[in-house]
Design a protein around this motif. Structure first.
Motif, PDB file in Angstrom:
ATOM      1  N   THR A  40       1.055  -1.335  -0.092  1.00  0.00           N
ATOM      2  CA  THR A  40      -0.024   0.066  -0.131  1.00  0.00           C
ATOM      3  C   THR A  40       0.807   1.273   0.070  1.00  0.00           C
ATOM      4  OG1 THR A  40      -1.579  -0.947   1.103  1.00  0.00           O
ATOM      5  CG2 THR A  40      -1.952   1.187   1.010  1.00  0.00           C
ATOM      6  N   VAL A  41       0.698   2.185  -0.986  1.00  0.00           N
ATOM      7  CA  VAL A  41       1.643   3.274  -1.040  1.00  0.00           C
ATOM      8  C   VAL A  41       0.521   4.586  -1.089  1.00  0.00           C
ATOM      9  CG1 VAL A  41       3.128   4.736  -2.558  1.00  0.00           C
ATOM     10  CG2 VAL A  41       3.256   2.012  -2.449  1.00  0.00           C
ATOM     11  N   LEU A  42       0.943   5.580  -0.504  1.00  0.00           N
ATOM     12  CA  LEU A  42       0.028   6.954  -0.570  1.00  0.00           C
ATOM     13  C   LEU A  42       0.896   7.918  -1.347  1.00  0.00           C
ATOM     14  CD1 LEU A  42      -2.093   8.876   0.777  1.00  0.00           C
ATOM     15  CD2 LEU A  42      -0.334   9.458   2.470  1.00  0.00           C
ATOM     16  N   VAL A  43       0.371   8.459  -2.110  1.00  0.00           N
ATOM     17  CA  VAL A  43       0.870   9.313  -3.273  1.00  0.00           C
ATOM     18  C   VAL A  43       0.243  10.920  -2.802  1.00  0.00           C
ATOM     19  CG1 VAL A  43       1.275  10.255  -5.495  1.00  0.00           C
ATOM     20  CG2 VAL A  43       1.409   7.829  -5.102  1.00  0.00           C
ATOM     21  N   VAL A  44       1.031  12.006  -2.582  1.00  0.00           N
ATOM     22  CA  VAL A  44       0.699  13.128  -2.217  1.00  0.00           C
ATOM     23  C   VAL A  44       1.186  14.378  -3.102  1.00  0.00           C
ATOM     24  CG1 VAL A  44       0.845  14.921  -0.387  1.00  0.00           C
ATOM     25  CG2 VAL A  44       0.790  12.721   0.448  1.00  0.00           C
ATOM     26  N   ALA A  45       0.194  14.974  -3.608  1.00  0.00           N
ATOM     27  CA  ALA A  45       0.353  16.467  -4.220  1.00  0.00           C
ATOM     28  C   ALA A  45      -0.559  17.483  -4.008  1.00  0.00           C
ATOM     29  CB  ALA A  45       0.075  15.700  -5.888  1.00  0.00           C
ATOM     30  N   ARG A  46       0.293  18.548  -4.261  1.00  0.00           N
ATOM     31  CA  ARG A  46      -0.318  19.731  -3.807  1.00  0.00           C
ATOM     32  C   ARG A  46      -0.022  20.785  -4.791  1.00  0.00           C
ATOM     33  NH1 ARG A  46       2.721  21.521   1.411  1.00  0.00           N
ATOM     34  NH2 ARG A  46       4.489  20.527   0.233  1.00  0.00           N
ATOM     35  N   GLY A  47      -1.194  21.627  -5.299  1.00  0.00           N
ATOM     36  CA  GLY A  47      -1.066  22.586  -6.337  1.00  0.00           C
ATOM     37  C   GLY A  47      -0.835  24.040  -5.921  1.00  0.00           C
ATOM     38  N   HIS A  48      -0.256  24.921  -6.542  1.00  0.00           N
ATOM     39  CA  HIS A  48      -0.088  26.407  -6.281  1.00  0.00           C
ATOM     40  C   HIS A  48      -1.568  26.922  -5.683  1.00  0.00           C
ATOM     41  CE1 HIS A  48       1.783  29.967  -6.232  1.00  0.00           C
ATOM     42  NE2 HIS A  48       1.219  30.407  -6.982  1.00  0.00           N
ATOM     43  N   ALA A  49      -1.253  27.868  -4.893  1.00  0.00           N
ATOM     44  CA  ALA A  49      -2.598  28.447  -4.450  1.00  0.00           C
ATOM     45  C   ALA A  49      -3.806  27.650  -3.516  1.00  0.00           C
ATOM     46  CB  ALA A  49      -3.447  28.947  -5.540  1.00  0.00           C
ATOM     47  N   GLY A  50      -3.254  26.400  -3.146  1.00  0.00           N
ATOM     48  CA  GLY A  50      -4.026  25.689  -2.056  1.00  0.00           C
ATOM     49  C   GLY A  50      -4.742  24.446  -2.439  1.00  0.00           C
ATOM     50  N   PHE A  51      -4.359  23.813  -3.456  1.00  0.00           N
ATOM     51  CA  PHE A  51      -4.963  22.407  -3.892  1.00  0.00           C
ATOM     52  C   PHE A  51      -3.970  21.442  -3.260  1.00  0.00           C
ATOM     53  CE2 PHE A  51      -5.832  25.036  -7.688  1.00  0.00           C
ATOM     54  CZ  PHE A  51      -7.050  24.567  -7.869  1.00  0.00           C
ATOM     55  N   ASN A  52      -5.093  20.508  -2.609  1.00  0.00           N
ATOM     56  CA  ASN A  52      -4.236  19.245  -1.742  1.00  0.00           C
ATOM     57  C   ASN A  52      -4.938  18.009  -2.384  1.00  0.00           C
ATOM     58  OD1 ASN A  52      -2.726  20.705   0.223  1.00  0.00           O
ATOM     59  ND2 ASN A  52      -4.696  21.361   0.805  1.00  0.00           N
ATOM     60  N   SER A  53      -4.095  17.003  -2.686  1.00  0.00           N
ATOM     61  CA  SER A  53      -4.753  15.730  -3.203  1.00  0.00           C
ATOM     62  C   SER A  53      -3.837  14.686  -2.550  1.00  0.00           C
ATOM     63  CB  SER A  53      -4.878  15.486  -4.775  1.00  0.00           C
ATOM     64  OG  SER A  53      -5.821  16.629  -5.272  1.00  0.00           O
ATOM     65  N   ALA A  54      -4.708  13.543  -2.311  1.00  0.00           N
ATOM     66  CA  ALA A  54      -3.824  12.084  -1.972  1.00  0.00           C
ATOM     67  C   ALA A  54      -4.628  11.121  -2.687  1.00  0.00           C
ATOM     68  CB  ALA A  54      -3.744  12.243  -0.365  1.00  0.00           C
TER      69      ALA A  54
END
Length: 403
Positions: A382-396
């Motif tokens: 099981t792997v968690l991938v995290v990503a954030r975009g400029h100006a406040g986006f958060n996704s996992a």
């Protein structure tokens, strides 16, 4: 509800063109960051980027397509061809409405657009290509992929910067759960041209270092901005029933997803990354203890690295889970980064290794078990991938090994 699985990968990255080359380079710690060659960067404060080597569009695509497409779209079309071949899919043999395309973008075909604007200003409107009407557009990759492959099912594009790649995969998963058999998803981004470069510089987050091995250093005391890159990954998503019916090889499952948006500055409310991670774990039916490794966003801006480390420590505890950011070898690929991380996670699961975060000397104050130096062996489920975009986006997203 059907599981949504990945059956094909197509990769174009600064340290490797094609899945095999990329994975070999990543395992070896090969750096794809260097001085920009696509234009003369000497007038700009940031001069390093991750450029894809050895790609000649004419070797892969007919001239009618190269004439109407940007470098970004050419890469996307070719990696889609590779992903479909990897999945054993021949689109012409499937009903058009059973297949769709969902990609992400952060800009569009900027190099093509810049060239046509230069013609407009220097020669006049009669010299501007009719293809300018769509070649610059952020949705062009989805459109060109669907046209080339006769894919008439649910399609779209997501624009949320670095987080967009995960958001696109999540939307593709949603469409498959609604009944579509197959979705081409992920992202290829490429805006390394003067017009695109000025836009990237406007973020104030680019490293100005001239040393490729010390320019992009997430979770390092010397972190001072990131290095942009081009490329990403295209993934073929199907329901597990569809994959089983075809006898397809399954890389793994997109098991969970969560997304949030940071509150307004000065609101006093906490950042949203922790919540996005918790939502993704809950969606996957997983606990923090189930996660074998986290692929971090790795902004290389001290305050952003701190907020990411805080979120990971809140969920997993200090040094509670191995963390890696192999994008130190490629640069941050805008919307292409997270799909490449997902593809890398699937390759890591298959080979039982965690790729290293290269060149980084971890700052102990972050309390992270950052994998550096050499790849770390271990069973990954099981792997968690995290990503954030400029100006406040958060996704996992939670990626799980095939059952």
């Amino acid at each position: 509800m059907p599981k949504v699985v990945v059956t094909g990968l197509g990769i174009a990255a600064p340290n490797g063109l094609g899945t095999e080359d990329y994975w070999a380079a990543t395992r070896a710690g090969k750096n794809g960051i260097a001085r920009i060659t696509r234009f003369d960067p000497s007038r700009y404060p940031s001069r390093l980027a991750g450029e894809i080597p050895g790609f000649t569009a004419g070797d892969h695509l007919p001239s009618r397509l190269t004439a109407q497409t940007d470098h970004m779209t050419r890469l996307a079309l070719v990696t889609t061809d590779w992903a479909l071949a990897d999945a054993g899919v021949t689109p012409a043999e499937l009903p058009g409405y059973s297949m769709g395309v969902v990609t992400a973008s952060s800009s569009g075909g900027f190099e093509f657009g810049q060239g046509e604007l230069q013609k407009l200003w220097s020669q006049g409107s009669q010299y501007v290509s009719a293809y300018q009407s769509f070649a610059w557009f952020y949705a062009v990759n989805s459109g060109q992929i669907s046209i080339r492959n006769g894919m008439k099912g649910p399609s779209g594009v997501v624009v949320s910067d670095q987080a967009g790649g995960l958001d696109a995969l999540a939307h593709a998963r949603r469409q498959i759960r609604k009944g579509t058999d197959l979705i081409v998803s992920g992202s290829i981004d490429a805006s390394i041209c003067p017009w695109g470069w000025v836009g990237l510089l406007a973020s104030g987050r680019l490293s100005t270092s001239e040393e490729p091995d010390r320019a992009y250093l997430p979770f390092d005391a010397a972190a001072a901005g990131h290095v942009p890159g081009e490329g990403g990954a295209i993934l073929i998503l199907e329901s597990d029933e569809s994959a089983e019916r075809r006898g397809a090889r399954v890389y793994g499952e997109i098991a969970g997803y969560g997304a949030t948006f940071d509150p307004a500055p000065g609101s006093g409310r906490p950042p949203g990354l922790r919540k996005a991670i918790e939502l993704a774990l809950a969606d996957a039916g997983a606990d923090a203890g189930d996660v074998d490794v986290v692929f971090a966003d790795g902004a290389a801006i001290p305050e952003l690295d701190r907020s990411e480390a805080d979120a990971l420590n809140d969920v997993f505890g200090p040094h509670g889970v191995p963390v890696t950011a192999p994008k130190t070898m490629t640069g941050r690929l805008c919307s292409g980064a997270a799909p490449l991380d997902v593809a890398t996670a699937l390759l890591a699961i298959a080979d039982g290794i965690v790729p290293a975060t290269t060149n980084v000397d971890p700052d102990a104050s972050y309390d992270l078990d950052l994998v550096t130096g050499q790849p770390r062996p271990g069973e990954l489920r099981t792997v968690l991938v995290v990503a954030r975009g400029h100006a406040g986006f958060n996704s996992a997203a939670v990626v799980r090994a095939a059952a």
